[in-house]
Design a protein around this motif. Structure first.
Motif, short mmCIF file in Angstrom:
data_model
loop_
_atom_site.label_atom_id
_atom_site.label_comp_id
_atom_site.label_asym_id
_atom_site.label_seq_id
_atom_site.Cartn_x
_atom_site.Cartn_y
_atom_site.Cartn_z
N ASP A 72 87.76 76.97 86.63
CA ASP A 72 87.63 77.82 87.81
C ASP A 72 86.23 78.43 87.81
O ASP A 72 85.94 79.36 87.08
CB ASP A 72 88.69 78.92 87.78
CG ASP A 72 88.67 79.77 89.05
OD1 ASP A 72 87.87 79.44 89.96
OD2 ASP A 72 89.44 80.74 89.13
N ASP A 75 85.69 82.32 88.09
CA ASP A 75 86.13 83.24 87.04
C ASP A 75 84.96 83.53 86.11
O ASP A 75 84.67 82.77 85.18
CB ASP A 75 87.30 82.64 86.26
CG ASP A 75 87.90 83.62 85.25
OD1 ASP A 75 87.45 84.78 85.23
OD2 ASP A 75 88.79 83.23 84.49
N TYR A 78 85.58 84.13 82.11
CA TYR A 78 85.99 83.05 81.22
C TYR A 78 84.83 82.64 80.32
O TYR A 78 83.70 82.45 80.78
CB TYR A 78 86.47 81.85 82.03
CG TYR A 78 86.88 80.67 81.19
CD1 TYR A 78 88.13 80.63 80.58
CD2 TYR A 78 86.02 79.61 80.99
CE1 TYR A 78 88.52 79.55 79.81
CE2 TYR A 78 86.39 78.52 80.23
CZ TYR A 78 87.64 78.49 79.64
OH TYR A 78 88.01 77.42 78.86
N ALA A 205 91.78 82.63 91.53
CA ALA A 205 91.07 83.45 90.57
C ALA A 205 91.64 84.86 90.48
O ALA A 205 91.69 85.45 89.41
CB ALA A 205 89.59 83.51 90.93
N SER A 206 92.05 85.43 91.60
CA SER A 206 92.49 86.83 91.59
C SER A 206 93.83 87.06 92.27
O SER A 206 94.25 88.21 92.43
CB SER A 206 91.43 87.70 92.27
OG SER A 206 91.19 87.26 93.60
#
Length: 258
Positions: A72, A75, A78, A205-206
């Motif tokens: 992703d 992100d 990460y 992502a969120s």
């Protein structure tokens, strides 16, 4: 005398009838010092390799490698890590003499010197003996390389909680729900929700997955306008008609998933 007649051939016992300098001496002339490559030496190598291969396969069956989800790029929290056999190089880049302005030392110079030294070890130590005490240079270089790789790998691996990392980044199950992109609610979802919940409604992502939600249609409409949990309010910027289309689209996807 005519040519070809009356000629005699004389043999000399000092000259062997067949000579081939490329044929090595028989192994029986070197008792205890060497052995035939085929099949003696090669068979031993195959047996040892088979033992390690079977052991490695048993280890992978007993402790499967933790897989992570799809990459992703949105992100930013990460932290990517290389595979275990490159962890020692990853750890090397954390030291001051191999990072920052000295990165070239960590990625090229030091590994090049190390692997180059191992490549030259057989040429630097040409002793005829096969025991470690008779090959001090080659053995010392190999021990230093092995100890360095083990220490750097352990230092890098011990700083990571692998079980937690696998839990946080476990792959999401593939959605078997077909998204009807011709649905007018999909266009509303694309403009308001896709950036957080993903194009297949499986989460992003969120935002969590919208497939399998237990919320009713009214609750979905309220969440879209007022927010819930970490989702702030005023995320939806459409009309009442578009809100209704969005709710109907999400409900239809969940009905199909059931």
């Amino acid at each position: 005398m005519k040519k070809g007649k009356g000629m005699k051939f004389v043999g000399d016992s000092r000259i062997p009838a067949e000579t081939n300098p490329h044929i090595p001496k028989d192994y029986s002339e070197y008792p205890g010092r060497t052995e035939a490559f085929w099949p003696n030496f090669l068979l031993k190598e195959w047996l040892i390799g088979s033992v390690f291969l079977i052991g490695f396969l048993c280890l992978t069956l007993a402790h499967p490698a933790p897989l992570e989800g799809m990459a992703d790029p949105t992100d930013a929290a990460y932290t990517p890590l290389p595979d275990w056999y490159f962890l020692f190089l990853y750890e090397l880049l954390k030291y001051e003499f191999a990072s920052g302005p000295w990165t070239i030392m960590g990625i090229l110079v030091l590994p090049g010197i190390a692997f180059g030294a191992l490549f030259l070890a057989p040429f630097l130590d040409k002793g005829p003996g096969r025991r470690p005490n008779r090959r001090p240079i080659a053995v010392a270089m190999m021990l230093v390389a092995l100890a360095s790789v083990i220490f750097l790998t352990w230092s890098s691996a011990s700083a990571v909680d692998w079980e937690q990392r696998a839990e946080e980044n476990k792959p999401e199950p593939t959605s078997e729900v077909e998204i009807d992109q011709d649905d007018p609610g999909y266009a509303v979802f694309e403009n308001n929700c896709m950036s957080c919940h993903g194009e297949d409604l499986q989460g992003g992502a969120s935002g969590p997955s919208l497939v399998g939600t237990e919320h009713s249609a009214d609750e979905i409409a309220t969440i879209a306008t007022d927010g819930i949990g970490e989702m702030p309010a005023d995320q939806f910027s459409g009309s009442d008609e578009e809100l209704e289309q969005l709710v109907e689209f999400i409900v239809s996807v969940n009905e199909e998933a059931e």
